[in-house]
Scaffold this motif. Structure first.
Motif, PDB file in Angstrom:
ATOM      1  N   ILE A  64       0.826  -1.204   0.000  1.00  0.00           N
ATOM      2  CA  ILE A  64       0.000   0.000   0.000  1.00  0.00           C
ATOM      3  C   ILE A  64       0.864   1.259   0.000  1.00  0.00           C
ATOM      4  CG2 ILE A  64      -1.860   1.317   1.106  1.00  0.00           C
ATOM      5  CD1 ILE A  64      -2.901  -1.367   2.211  1.00  0.00           C
ATOM      6  N   LEU A  65       1.547   1.530   1.083  1.00  0.00           N
ATOM      7  CA  LEU A  65       2.420   2.698   1.191  1.00  0.00           C
ATOM      8  C   LEU A  65       3.700   2.220   1.871  1.00  0.00           C
ATOM      9  CD1 LEU A  65       2.462   5.853   0.808  1.00  0.00           C
ATOM     10  CD2 LEU A  65       1.748   5.986   3.196  1.00  0.00           C
ATOM     11  N   ASP A  66       4.806   2.212   1.137  1.00  0.00           N
ATOM     12  CA  ASP A  66       6.037   1.686   1.734  1.00  0.00           C
ATOM     13  C   ASP A  66       6.693   2.707   2.664  1.00  0.00           C
ATOM     14  OD1 ASP A  66       7.527   3.456   0.157  1.00  0.00           O
ATOM     15  OD2 ASP A  66       8.274   1.911  -1.193  1.00  0.00           O
ATOM     16  N   GLY A  67       7.738   2.272   3.350  1.00  0.00           N
ATOM     17  CA  GLY A  67       8.406   3.120   4.320  1.00  0.00           C
ATOM     18  C   GLY A  67       8.985   4.388   3.719  1.00  0.00           C
ATOM     19  N   ALA A  68       9.574   4.291   2.529  1.00  0.00           N
ATOM     20  CA  ALA A  68      10.158   5.470   1.894  1.00  0.00           C
ATOM     21  C   ALA A  68       9.081   6.503   1.580  1.00  0.00           C
ATOM     22  CB  ALA A  68      10.912   5.064   0.627  1.00  0.00           C
ATOM     23  N   ASP A  69       7.951   6.052   1.058  1.00  0.00           N
ATOM     24  CA  ASP A  69       6.861   6.983   0.759  1.00  0.00           C
ATOM     25  C   ASP A  69       6.306   7.603   2.040  1.00  0.00           C
ATOM     26  OD1 ASP A  69       7.021   6.639  -1.984  1.00  0.00           O
ATOM     27  OD2 ASP A  69       5.563   4.994  -2.004  1.00  0.00           O
ATOM     28  N   MET A  70       6.219   6.802   3.085  1.00  0.00           N
ATOM     29  CA  MET A  70       5.728   7.317   4.361  1.00  0.00           C
ATOM     30  C   MET A  70       6.664   8.403   4.900  1.00  0.00           C
ATOM     31  SD  MET A  70       4.639   5.160   7.723  1.00  0.00           S
ATOM     32  CE  MET A  70       4.101   6.000   9.203  1.00  0.00           C
ATOM     33  N   VAL A  71       7.969   8.163   4.820  1.00  0.00           N
ATOM     34  CA  VAL A  71       8.944   9.158   5.282  1.00  0.00           C
ATOM     35  C   VAL A  71       8.819  10.435   4.457  1.00  0.00           C
ATOM     36  CG1 VAL A  71      11.404   9.699   5.542  1.00  0.00           C
ATOM     37  CG2 VAL A  71      10.551   7.454   6.218  1.00  0.00           C
ATOM     38  N   ARG A  72       8.662  10.305   3.140  1.00  0.00           N
ATOM     39  CA  ARG A  72       8.503  11.493   2.296  1.00  0.00           C
ATOM     40  C   ARG A  72       7.307  12.334   2.751  1.00  0.00           C
ATOM     41  NH1 ARG A  72       9.524   7.588  -1.656  1.00  0.00           N
ATOM     42  NH2 ARG A  72      11.628   7.768  -2.496  1.00  0.00           N
ATOM     43  N   MET A  73       6.220  11.669   3.107  1.00  0.00           N
ATOM     44  CA  MET A  73       5.031  12.390   3.556  1.00  0.00           C
ATOM     45  C   MET A  73       5.257  13.036   4.921  1.00  0.00           C
ATOM     46  SD  MET A  73       2.149   9.707   2.271  1.00  0.00           S
ATOM     47  CE  MET A  73       0.728  10.770   2.442  1.00  0.00           C
ATOM     48  N   ILE A  74       5.938  12.344   5.803  1.00  0.00           N
ATOM     49  CA  ILE A  74       6.181  12.854   7.155  1.00  0.00           C
ATOM     50  C   ILE A  74       7.150  14.028   7.126  1.00  0.00           C
ATOM     51  CG2 ILE A  74       7.253  12.298   9.383  1.00  0.00           C
ATOM     52  CD1 ILE A  74       6.144   9.435   8.969  1.00  0.00           C
ATOM     53  N   ARG A  75       8.172  13.962   6.302  1.00  0.00           N
ATOM     54  CA  ARG A  75       9.214  14.989   6.285  1.00  0.00           C
ATOM     55  C   ARG A  75       8.809  16.253   5.527  1.00  0.00           C
ATOM     56  NH1 ARG A  75      11.154  13.438  10.538  1.00  0.00           N
ATOM     57  NH2 ARG A  75      13.004  12.132  10.643  1.00  0.00           N
ATOM     58  N   SER A  76       7.549  16.457   5.348  1.00  0.00           N
ATOM     59  CA  SER A  76       7.063  17.716   4.799  1.00  0.00           C
ATOM     60  C   SER A  76       7.082  18.732   5.945  1.00  0.00           C
ATOM     61  CB  SER A  76       5.636  17.529   4.276  1.00  0.00           C
ATOM     62  OG  SER A  76       5.042  18.774   4.056  1.00  0.00           O
ATOM     63  N   PRO A  77       7.683  19.912   5.752  1.00  0.00           N
ATOM     64  CA  PRO A  77       7.790  20.877   6.859  1.00  0.00           C
ATOM     65  C   PRO A  77       6.445  21.253   7.503  1.00  0.00           C
ATOM     66  CG  PRO A  77       9.157  21.561   5.020  1.00  0.00           C
ATOM     67  CD  PRO A  77       8.346  20.384   4.539  1.00  0.00           C
ATOM     68  N   ASN A  78       5.345  21.078   6.773  1.00  0.00           N
ATOM     69  CA  ASN A  78       4.036  21.416   7.336  1.00  0.00           C
ATOM     70  C   ASN A  78       3.392  20.267   8.094  1.00  0.00           C
ATOM     71  OD1 ASN A  78       4.257  23.953   6.177  1.00  0.00           O
ATOM     72  ND2 ASN A  78       3.307  23.272   4.274  1.00  0.00           N
ATOM     73  N   ASN A  79       3.979  19.083   8.042  1.00  0.00           N
ATOM     74  CA  ASN A  79       3.428  17.933   8.740  1.00  0.00           C
ATOM     75  C   ASN A  79       3.682  18.094  10.244  1.00  0.00           C
ATOM     76  OD1 ASN A  79       3.231  15.244   9.973  1.00  0.00           O
ATOM     77  ND2 ASN A  79       3.195  14.465   7.880  1.00  0.00           N
ATOM     78  N   PRO A  80       2.678  17.861  11.097  1.00  0.00           N
ATOM     79  CA  PRO A  80       2.895  18.009  12.542  1.00  0.00           C
ATOM     80  C   PRO A  80       3.927  17.039  13.108  1.00  0.00           C
ATOM     81  CG  PRO A  80       0.706  17.114  12.081  1.00  0.00           C
ATOM     82  CD  PRO A  80       1.299  17.493  10.766  1.00  0.00           C
ATOM     83  N   PHE A  81       4.236  15.966  12.368  1.00  0.00           N
ATOM     84  CA  PHE A  81       5.221  14.986  12.828  1.00  0.00           C
ATOM     85  C   PHE A  81       6.546  15.096  12.067  1.00  0.00           C
ATOM     86  CE2 PHE A  81       1.045  13.162  13.732  1.00  0.00           C
ATOM     87  CZ  PHE A  81       1.167  12.954  15.098  1.00  0.00           C
ATOM     88  N   ALA A  82       6.776  16.198  11.396  1.00  0.00           N
ATOM     89  CA  ALA A  82       7.953  16.358  10.542  1.00  0.00           C
ATOM     90  C   ALA A  82       9.270  16.134  11.286  1.00  0.00           C
ATOM     91  CB  ALA A  82       7.953  17.742   9.901  1.00  0.00           C
ATOM     92  N   TYR A  83       9.286  16.397  12.580  1.00  0.00           N
ATOM     93  CA  TYR A  83      10.534  16.318  13.351  1.00  0.00           C
ATOM     94  C   TYR A  83      10.699  15.010  14.121  1.00  0.00           C
ATOM     95  CZ  TYR A  83      10.705  21.290  12.334  1.00  0.00           C
ATOM     96  OH  TYR A  83      10.743  22.494  11.684  1.00  0.00           O
ATOM     97  N   ILE A  84       9.819  14.051  13.934  1.00  0.00           N
ATOM     98  CA  ILE A  84       9.887  12.806  14.683  1.00  0.00           C
ATOM     99  C   ILE A  84      11.155  12.021  14.315  1.00  0.00           C
ATOM    100  CG2 ILE A  84       8.535  11.461  13.009  1.00  0.00           C
ATOM    101  CD1 ILE A  84       7.265  10.016  15.440  1.00  0.00           C
ATOM    102  N   PRO A  85      11.838  11.460  15.298  1.00  0.00           N
ATOM    103  CA  PRO A  85      12.968  10.581  14.982  1.00  0.00           C
ATOM    104  C   PRO A  85      12.462   9.321  14.279  1.00  0.00           C
ATOM    105  CG  PRO A  85      13.074  11.308  17.263  1.00  0.00           C
ATOM    106  CD  PRO A  85      11.729  11.701  16.736  1.00  0.00           C
ATOM    107  N   ILE A  86      13.102   8.967  13.171  1.00  0.00           N
ATOM    108  CA  ILE A  86      12.698   7.805  12.384  1.00  0.00           C
ATOM    109  C   ILE A  86      13.840   6.799  12.308  1.00  0.00           C
ATOM    110  CG2 ILE A  86      11.967   6.978  10.109  1.00  0.00           C
ATOM    111  CD1 ILE A  86      10.665   9.713   9.650  1.00  0.00           C
ATOM    112  N   ILE A  87      13.523   5.565  12.667  1.00  0.00           N
ATOM    113  CA  ILE A  87      14.454   4.444  12.527  1.00  0.00           C
ATOM    114  C   ILE A  87      13.872   3.546  11.443  1.00  0.00           C
ATOM    115  CG2 ILE A  87      15.531   2.456  13.642  1.00  0.00           C
ATOM    116  CD1 ILE A  87      15.160   3.992  16.345  1.00  0.00           C
ATOM    117  N   MET A  88      14.573   3.414  10.325  1.00  0.00           N
ATOM    118  CA  MET A  88      14.109   2.604   9.198  1.00  0.00           C
ATOM    119  C   MET A  88      14.716   1.211   9.301  1.00  0.00           C
ATOM    120  SD  MET A  88      12.401   2.773   6.168  1.00  0.00           S
ATOM    121  CE  MET A  88      12.530   4.317   5.296  1.00  0.00           C
TER     122      MET A  88
END
Length: 177
Positions: A64-88
């Motif tokens: 459905i939505l892989d990890g790379a695509d999810m990270v791309r969506m999260i790392r948008s500066p307007n996303n409320p979770f943009a700064y979350i630490p991510i372990i892939m």
């Protein structure tokens, strides 16, 4: 040194129920008590809104939505979770994947098969060594370790964002966070 993970919320996004069990069991062994799980990137994004996690651990390859695509969506500066630490988490550890993970804005990469020691090291790293975020024309995410540890400037190809001026200062990098 032992970390107190009891007050943190972890979000595990992994399509394999078996792997989610392994990761959850390891995190519980480290003292984590709040662990939310999702089986793909789409449900992971929904779970983020509900759980408000402190740390995101996600698999690279998912339906459905892989990890790379999810990270791309999260790392948008307007996303409320943009700064979350991510372990892939990934079984694909070729250099191109490692470089892509860095470009995506992943804090840490964890290769399968996963050991408890490696997971603990990655979790410890994102907690004990937080990284400032930077924004360029082509990147938003944690500052690469070279900037933090060696005080080097984020360098791009000549004529690209990140190019250094005559004074050695990067003219296109904005520190955020």
């Amino acid at each position: 040194m032992s970390l107190d993970l009891a007050s943190l919320t972890f979000l595990l996004v992994e399509d394999s129920a078996y792997m989610r069990t392994i990761l959850r069991t390891m995190l519980q062994g480290f003292g984590a008590r709040r662990i939310v799980e999702a089986e793909d990137g789409a449900s992971g994004l929904e779970a983020m809104d509900r759980a408000n996690p402190d740390i995101l651990i996600l698999d690279w390859v998912m339906p459905i939505l892989d990890g790379a695509d999810m990270v791309r969506m999260i790392r948008s500066p307007n996303n409320p979770f943009a700064y979350i630490p991510i372990i892939m988490v990934t079984a694909h550890t070729e250099r191109s994947r490692i470089v892509e993970a860095r470009r995506l804005g992943v804090h840490e990469l964890l290769s399968k098969p996963i050991s408890a020691k490696a997971l603990y090291q990655r979790v410890s790293s994102v907690i004990l060594q937080p990284r400032d975020f930077i924004k360029t024309a082509t990147y938003f995410g944690p500052a690469p370790r070279e900037i933090r540890n060696r005080q080097k400037i984020w360098q791009g190809a000549p004529g690209q964002p990140g190019e250094q001026g005559n004074d050695g200062e990067d003219q296109n990098v904005t520190a955020v966070g």
